[in-house]
Scaffold this motif. Structure first.
Motif, PDB file in Angstrom:
ATOM      1  N   ALA A 379       0.832  -1.199   0.000  1.00  0.00           N
ATOM      2  CA  ALA A 379       0.000   0.000   0.000  1.00  0.00           C
ATOM      3  C   ALA A 379       0.867   1.250   0.000  1.00  0.00           C
ATOM      4  O   ALA A 379       1.789   1.383   0.808  1.00  0.00           O
ATOM      5  N   VAL A 380       0.574   2.168  -0.936  1.00  0.00           N
ATOM      6  CA  VAL A 380       1.327   3.414  -1.038  1.00  0.00           C
ATOM      7  C   VAL A 380       0.450   4.627  -0.690  1.00  0.00           C
ATOM      8  O   VAL A 380       0.942   5.760  -0.658  1.00  0.00           O
ATOM      9  N   ALA A 381      -0.836   4.379  -0.465  1.00  0.00           N
ATOM     10  CA  ALA A 381      -1.749   5.481  -0.147  1.00  0.00           C
ATOM     11  C   ALA A 381      -2.950   4.918   0.597  1.00  0.00           C
ATOM     12  O   ALA A 381      -3.242   3.705   0.530  1.00  0.00           O
ATOM     13  N   GLN A 382      -3.648   5.807   1.282  1.00  0.00           N
ATOM     14  CA  GLN A 382      -4.842   5.402   2.023  1.00  0.00           C
ATOM     15  C   GLN A 382      -5.915   6.478   1.874  1.00  0.00           C
ATOM     16  O   GLN A 382      -5.631   7.672   1.925  1.00  0.00           O
ATOM     17  N   VAL A 383      -7.164   6.013   1.700  1.00  0.00           N
ATOM     18  CA  VAL A 383      -8.324   6.896   1.626  1.00  0.00           C
ATOM     19  C   VAL A 383      -9.359   6.367   2.605  1.00  0.00           C
ATOM     20  O   VAL A 383      -9.669   5.170   2.587  1.00  0.00           O
ATOM     21  N   ALA A 384      -9.882   7.257   3.459  1.00  0.00           N
ATOM     22  CA  ALA A 384     -10.937   6.877   4.400  1.00  0.00           C
ATOM     23  C   ALA A 384     -12.173   7.711   4.094  1.00  0.00           C
ATOM     24  O   ALA A 384     -12.098   8.942   4.001  1.00  0.00           O
ATOM     25  N   MET A 385     -13.335   7.024   3.922  1.00  0.00           N
ATOM     26  CA  MET A 385     -14.583   7.710   3.584  1.00  0.00           C
ATOM     27  C   MET A 385     -15.755   7.028   4.265  1.00  0.00           C
ATOM     28  O   MET A 385     -15.701   5.833   4.588  1.00  0.00           O
ATOM     29  N   ASP A 386     -16.818   7.798   4.462  1.00  0.00           N
ATOM     30  CA  ASP A 386     -18.074   7.226   4.932  1.00  0.00           C
ATOM     31  C   ASP A 386     -18.698   6.392   3.811  1.00  0.00           C
ATOM     32  O   ASP A 386     -18.574   6.732   2.628  1.00  0.00           O
TER      33      ASP A 386
END
Length: 427
Positions: A379-386
């Motif tokens: 993993a090179v990035a992370q996105v957190a969303m509802d």
């Protein structure tokens, strides 16, 4: 009960004396009266009632049997005057049929509740169905992978059942993401149901059922099918479209339920892409929910998201489609080129998608090739969303720039994945 009156020598049917309706002592009695009288006696004073004299007996009218019988209902409700009450009660000691009727009326009055809530328990339907299925399970149950489509079509149908005639022509603002911009179009509630009806026809034809556009319709994309349906109508669509749409959804569910296990892998073609039937019905459930939400906003109707389990399945489908969508955007120059090509089936650079709330979870999206495997180690990035907000992005209702996502890591990878998610939308 019957007995003989030995005084007059005649056999007269007698009924037991039935006490009339009495008010509750707790609510109506003057509890201080006895104490006042007792206190006056202790002081050697004359009671008040003796000072003022005993209240006169009420005048008892002389009434016929028919009139007395007609007063039984009012007597049971304590609605008679004092004299009428005494006349009725005197009559009940001598008339067995009226005494029986009086007892029945008194029991009926006890069942009346003036302030009873007539609203049904919102969980009543589910409890009744659960109890019925527990006693007699369905011989042909609906497969688990069909239940999201079954649930969302039923919820939308309940909304349509509640709206009035004029609301079928209420304007609905449709929008989706196309070529890196949001596209808008106006429709009506009836036109949106016609759109769902036309696109669900792709599943119908895959199952060998009738096509709502008619036999011999060439292969068309969902947007083209919708346009063909709208232009083929003699007049603007109205509430009459609800019946064919709901009947088609029932037929799809019934056909799939009877078809057996192998039908889940049947291919449904959308012209530009294809999905197995299992994923196609999940995609149709997703679109049914989003358009139901569009309609609800147009007619000011409260509408909740799908259940957590169904929402999770919809997000999982999108996560599985994202690598191919990203690769397609890369071929058209809308995404950055791949950085590290790896052998098919092996871990590659990934983006960690963390979806919060009901239906949430963790997914790892392969960035460089659809054949690669997403991996937490790469993993090179992370996105957190509802979860609901992520679905709004998938539907093209918000742009990638508007998505309130928690972001960390490779900004280019984040931008490309969010744009690919929005590109999955269409009319």
């Amino acid at each position: 009960m019957t007995g003989a009156n030995g005084d007059d020598g005649d056999d007269v049917a007698r009924a037991p004396w039935i006490p009339g309706p009495r008010r509750s002592a707790d609510d109506h009695a003057d509890l201080t009266a006895d104490l006042t009288a007792a206190s006056a006696a202790d002081r050697g004073e004359e009671p008040e009632e003796e000072k003022s004299g005993v209240e006169p007996e009420p005048e008892v009218p002389v009434l016929t049997h028919g009139v007395l019988k007609s007063l039984l209902g009012a007597w049971a409700l304590s609605a008679c005057s004092t004299g009428e009450t005494r006349a009725v009660e005197d009559h009940l000691t001598a008339c067995a049929p009226c005494a029986d009727e009086a007892l029945r009326l008194r029991d009926a009055v006890a069942l009346l509740h003036e302030d009873r809530d007539l609203d049904l328990d919102p969980l009543l339907r589910s409890r009744v169905l659960e109890n019925c299925l527990g006693r007699r399970p369905a011989r042909i149950p609906v497969p688990d992978w069909v239940t999201p489509y079954d649930a969302e079509t039923a919820r939308l149908d309940a909304l349509l059942r509640d709206i009035g005639e004029s609301e079928w022509h209420a304007p609905v603002r449709l929008k989706w993401y196309e070529e890196d911009r949001i596209v808008r179009r106006k429709a009506t509630v009836a036109a949106v149901i016609g759109h769902l009806f036309a696109v669900d026809g792709l599943v119908s034809t895959a199952l060998g059922l009738d096509d709502p556009l008619g036999h011999g319709t060439p292969e068309l994309s969902p947007t083209e099918r919708t346009e063909a349906f709208w232009t083929g109508l003699d007049r603007p669509p109205n509430r009459a479209v609800r019946g064919p749409w709901r009947e088609q959804s029932h037929t799809l569910i019934r056909t799939v339920s009877f078809a057996g296990r192998g039908v889940a892998d049947l291919t449904v073609t959308y012209k530009d892409f294809a999905l197995p039937l299992r994923d196609s019905l999940l995609e149709r459930a997703f679109e049914c929910w989003l358009h139901a939400d569009d309609i609800a906003n147009a007619v000011a109707y409260p509408y909740a998201p799908p259940s957590g389990a169904h929402l999770h399945g919809m997000i999982d489908l999108a996560a599985r489609l994202l690598p191919a969508a990203l690769a397609n955007r890369r071929r058209t120059g809308l995404a950055a080129p791949a950085r590290e090509l790896v052998t098919a089936g092996t871990p590659g650079r990934s983006l960690h998608l963390e979806v919060e709330g009901a239906g949430g979870g963790h997914w790892y999206i392969a960035l460089d090739s659809p054949a690669a495997v997403g991996s937490p180690d790469r993993a090179v990035a992370q996105v957190a969303m509802d979860g609901v907000e992520f679905c709004q992005l998938l539907a093209g209702h918000i742009s990638p720039q508007e998505a309130a996502a928690g972001q960390d890591g490779d900004r280019e990878a984040i931008r490309d994945v969010l744009s690919a998610a929005a590109s999955l939308s269409r009319l």
